[in-house]
Write a protein that holds these residues in place. Structure first.
Motif, mmCIF file in Angstrom:
data_model
loop_
_atom_site.group_PDB
_atom_site.id
_atom_site.type_symbol
_atom_site.label_atom_id
_atom_site.label_comp_id
_atom_site.label_asym_id
_atom_site.label_seq_id
_atom_site.Cartn_x
_atom_site.Cartn_y
_atom_site.Cartn_z
ATOM 1 N N ILE A 26 -12.879 2.812 5.378
ATOM 2 C CA ILE A 26 -11.598 2.895 4.686
ATOM 3 C C ILE A 26 -10.711 1.745 5.131
ATOM 4 C CG2 ILE A 26 -9.476 4.242 4.448
ATOM 5 C CD1 ILE A 26 -11.148 6.761 4.556
ATOM 6 N N SER A 27 -10.375 0.841 4.213
ATOM 7 C CA SER A 27 -9.483 -0.269 4.514
ATOM 8 C C SER A 27 -8.562 -0.590 3.344
ATOM 9 C CB SER A 27 -10.291 -1.514 4.891
ATOM 10 O OG SER A 27 -11.191 -1.848 3.844
ATOM 11 N N SER A 28 -8.800 0.034 2.187
ATOM 12 C CA SER A 28 -7.935 -0.171 1.027
ATOM 13 C C SER A 28 -8.102 0.999 0.078
ATOM 14 C CB SER A 28 -8.283 -1.490 0.310
ATOM 15 O OG SER A 28 -9.598 -1.438 -0.204
ATOM 16 N N GLY A 29 -7.252 1.040 -0.930
ATOM 17 C CA GLY A 29 -7.348 2.133 -1.896
ATOM 18 C C GLY A 29 -6.278 2.022 -2.961
ATOM 19 N N SER A 30 -6.156 3.085 -3.740
ATOM 20 C CA SER A 30 -5.175 3.107 -4.825
ATOM 21 C C SER A 30 -4.631 4.520 -4.990
ATOM 22 C CB SER A 30 -5.800 2.632 -6.148
ATOM 23 O OG SER A 30 -6.845 3.517 -6.549
ATOM 24 N N LEU A 31 -3.411 4.591 -5.480
ATOM 25 C CA LEU A 31 -2.772 5.855 -5.823
ATOM 26 C C LEU A 31 -2.345 5.786 -7.276
ATOM 27 C CD1 LEU A 31 -1.464 8.628 -4.975
ATOM 28 C CD2 LEU A 31 0.642 7.332 -4.589
ATOM 29 N N LEU A 32 -2.858 6.693 -8.101
ATOM 30 C CA LEU A 32 -2.475 6.769 -9.507
ATOM 31 C C LEU A 32 -1.516 7.938 -9.647
ATOM 32 C CD1 LEU A 32 -2.897 5.624 -12.359
ATOM 33 C CD2 LEU A 32 -4.748 7.282 -12.649
ATOM 34 N N LEU A 33 -0.288 7.621 -10.012
ATOM 35 C CA LEU A 33 0.794 8.604 -10.004
ATOM 36 C C LEU A 33 1.313 8.841 -11.412
ATOM 37 C CD1 LEU A 33 2.979 10.253 -8.362
ATOM 38 C CD2 LEU A 33 4.304 8.128 -8.320
ATOM 39 N N ARG A 34 1.506 10.120 -11.763
ATOM 40 C CA ARG A 34 2.143 10.497 -13.027
ATOM 41 C C ARG A 34 3.174 11.566 -12.738
ATOM 42 N NH1 ARG A 34 -0.241 13.911 -18.250
ATOM 43 N NH2 ARG A 34 1.804 14.681 -18.827
ATOM 44 N N CYS A 35 4.414 11.377 -13.251
ATOM 45 C CA CYS A 35 5.470 12.356 -13.047
ATOM 46 C C CYS A 35 6.578 12.110 -14.074
ATOM 47 C CB CYS A 35 6.047 12.263 -11.631
ATOM 48 S SG CYS A 35 6.811 10.673 -11.234
ATOM 49 N N ALA A 36 7.568 12.996 -14.097
ATOM 50 C CA ALA A 36 8.736 12.783 -14.940
ATOM 51 C C ALA A 36 9.517 11.588 -14.409
ATOM 52 C CB ALA A 36 9.614 14.032 -14.963
ATOM 53 N N ASP A 37 10.020 10.755 -15.310
ATOM 54 C CA ASP A 37 10.694 9.528 -14.896
ATOM 55 C C ASP A 37 12.018 9.838 -14.205
ATOM 56 O OD1 ASP A 37 11.047 6.819 -14.622
ATOM 57 O OD2 ASP A 37 12.031 6.581 -16.570
ATOM 58 N N SER A 38 12.284 9.100 -13.135
ATOM 59 C CA SER A 38 13.554 9.217 -12.406
ATOM 60 C C SER A 38 13.747 7.946 -11.597
ATOM 61 C CB SER A 38 13.557 10.452 -11.492
ATOM 62 O OG SER A 38 12.548 10.348 -10.516
ATOM 63 N N LEU A 39 14.899 7.810 -10.981
ATOM 64 C CA LEU A 39 15.197 6.613 -10.201
ATOM 65 C C LEU A 39 14.482 6.639 -8.851
ATOM 66 C CD1 LEU A 39 19.057 6.293 -10.823
ATOM 67 C CD2 LEU A 39 17.249 4.901 -11.818
ATOM 68 N N GLY A 40 14.069 5.469 -8.390
ATOM 69 C CA GLY A 40 13.610 5.300 -7.018
ATOM 70 C C GLY A 40 12.194 5.729 -6.705
ATOM 71 N N ILE A 41 11.353 5.954 -7.716
ATOM 72 C CA ILE A 41 9.998 6.444 -7.446
ATOM 73 C C ILE A 41 9.169 5.390 -6.714
ATOM 74 C CG2 ILE A 41 7.867 7.299 -8.461
ATOM 75 C CD1 ILE A 41 9.531 8.407 -10.773
ATOM 76 N N VAL A 42 9.203 4.143 -7.199
ATOM 77 C CA VAL A 42 8.424 3.077 -6.554
ATOM 78 C C VAL A 42 8.864 2.892 -5.107
ATOM 79 C CG1 VAL A 42 7.929 0.604 -6.567
ATOM 80 C CG2 VAL A 42 7.917 1.873 -8.704
ATOM 81 N N SER A 43 10.165 2.923 -4.880
ATOM 82 C CA SER A 43 10.688 2.748 -3.526
ATOM 83 C C SER A 43 10.250 3.890 -2.612
ATOM 84 C CB SER A 43 12.220 2.670 -3.570
ATOM 85 O OG SER A 43 12.757 2.607 -2.261
ATOM 86 N N THR A 44 10.314 5.122 -3.125
ATOM 87 C CA THR A 44 9.945 6.289 -2.323
ATOM 88 C C THR A 44 8.493 6.233 -1.896
ATOM 89 O OG1 THR A 44 11.596 7.683 -3.425
ATOM 90 C CG2 THR A 44 9.763 8.802 -2.327
ATOM 91 N N VAL A 45 7.608 5.955 -2.849
ATOM 92 C CA VAL A 45 6.184 5.920 -2.527
ATOM 93 C C VAL A 45 5.859 4.722 -1.634
ATOM 94 C CG1 VAL A 45 3.866 5.717 -3.489
ATOM 95 C CG2 VAL A 45 5.560 7.140 -4.636
ATOM 96 N N SER A 46 6.452 3.586 -1.916
ATOM 97 C CA SER A 46 6.197 2.392 -1.105
ATOM 98 C C SER A 46 6.610 2.617 0.345
ATOM 99 C CB SER A 46 6.943 1.183 -1.675
ATOM 100 O OG SER A 46 6.467 0.860 -2.964
#
Length: 349
Positions: A26-46
């Motif tokens: 394990i050295s890399s990967g991906s997260l595929l995310l689906r949810c209701a749109d709202s502010l700050g999602i990219v920042s929260t997950v990052s």
């Protein structure tokens, strides 16, 4: 519809770790995310990703305007649907405990998002499902995507996928092949499968076998065989019943249709295209649903035809298209790039 992409320096994984409790390389990967749109999602997950020692190497974002078409896209409360595929990596060794903490942290983070469903896939093949209000669910501990192939007489899609898998160009493990066309042990396909240690099962779908009995036999074979992530109908010319589809996990059956959907559904699409005098012929890979040839489309391929082409000419063109479309569709699925929103798919290429 809105699409945007956020990218920064690519991190190269230098080291990997192997342990005896399902974590491998394990050295890399991906997260595929689906949810209701709202502010700050990219920042929260990052923040969660970086806070656990991983580097975000890309974040591809799409907002599906479900408020404009809630029927077609399956919106539950009228909100737009936010989708993102995060890629991440790290350069140091990662322990099993760190991976478990990372998964729990992500699960806790996405639980605060409305209508959230997400899939976490590591380069070791470890696949974890994260959903609102639930603990992380292990879909696959490690290894390649496990596939079961079903076909009838035409073998071009089968041989294409087997060849791609053999050369490492498609990250799948074929667990078994089921066919309603009899092939003796001396048949080239049977010999190839025997050499590759892939079981071959013949299931008669003739009228003498009785209505529904062939499907029960297929179901029994699937049930007693090693668990697969995806069933692929590689030109399997039978319709699966609603009960069979409900028995399988959602969006876990992929079909290749030898026509350009939504036109020319059902049987004999080559002849339908010929009779209509179309100037483009094609193939469509899609998820299977209870509505015949109406599942969410994963990939399509097209070619030009003319008034001088025969049905055989159309078939020859289409079969090449079918192989390519099915391969690309499976690649999208195995690489955690497909999100289904109602009847539509979002493919992060």
């Amino acid at each position: 519809m809105i699409s945007r992409s956020i990218r920064r320096g690519t991190a190269t994984a230098i080291k990997s770790v192997s342990s005896g409790i399902s974590f491998r390389n394990i050295s890399s990967g991906s997260l595929l995310l689906r949810c209701a749109d709202s502010l700050g999602i990219v920042s929260t997950v990052s923040d969660v990703v970086t806070g656990n020692g991983w580097n975000v190497t890309s974040a591809d974002v799409h907002v599906e305007r479900t408020k404009l078409n809630p029927v077609a896209t399956g919106s539950l409360d009228g909100a737009d649907t936010f989708l993102c595929r995060f890629s991440f990596a790290r350069e140091d060794n990662v322990s099993p405990k760190e991976v478990e903490l990372f998964e729990k942290s992500l699960c806790s983070s996405v639980s605060s998002l409305r209508e959230c469903r997400s899939d976490l896939l590591f380069d070791s093949g470890r696949h974890v499902s994260l959903s609102c209000g639930r603990s992380p669910s292990i879909v696959r501990h490690f290894g390649k995507c496990r596939v079961g192939l079903l076909l009838s007489k035409r073998e071009h899609c089968l041989t294409h996928l087997l060849d791609r898998a053999r050369w490492g160009d498609l990250d799948i493990d074929v667990s078994y092949v089921i066919s309603n066309a009899y092939r003796p042990p001396s048949h080239p396909i049977r010999r190839y499968l025997d050499d590759a240690n892939i079981p071959y099962h013949y299931v008669s779908t003739s009228e003498d076998s009785g209505e529904g009995s062939w499907e029960k036999e297929v179901r029994d074979i699937v049930a007693r065989s090693p668990t697969v992530d995806v069933l692929v109908l590689a030109r399997f010319m039978r319709v699966l019943s609603p009960s069979f589809l409900k028995w399988r996990p959602l969006d876990s059956i992929v079909n290749i249709h030898h026509g350009l959907l939504p036109s020319f559904k059902g049987a004999n699409p080559y002849r339908q295209a010929y009779n209509e005098g179309v100037k483009l012929v094609g193939a469509t890979a899609h998820f299977v649903t209870e509505d015949l040839d109406e599942g969410p489309i994963l990939e399509q391929a097209v070619d030009v035809t003319t008034h001088g082409d025969t049905i055989r000419d159309i078939r020859i063109r289409s079969e090449a298209l079918e192989c390519g479309a099915l391969e690309r569709a499976l690649r999208f699925v195995t690489e955690n790039r497909v999100a289904v929103v109602g009847r539509r798919t979002v493919i992060f290429r």
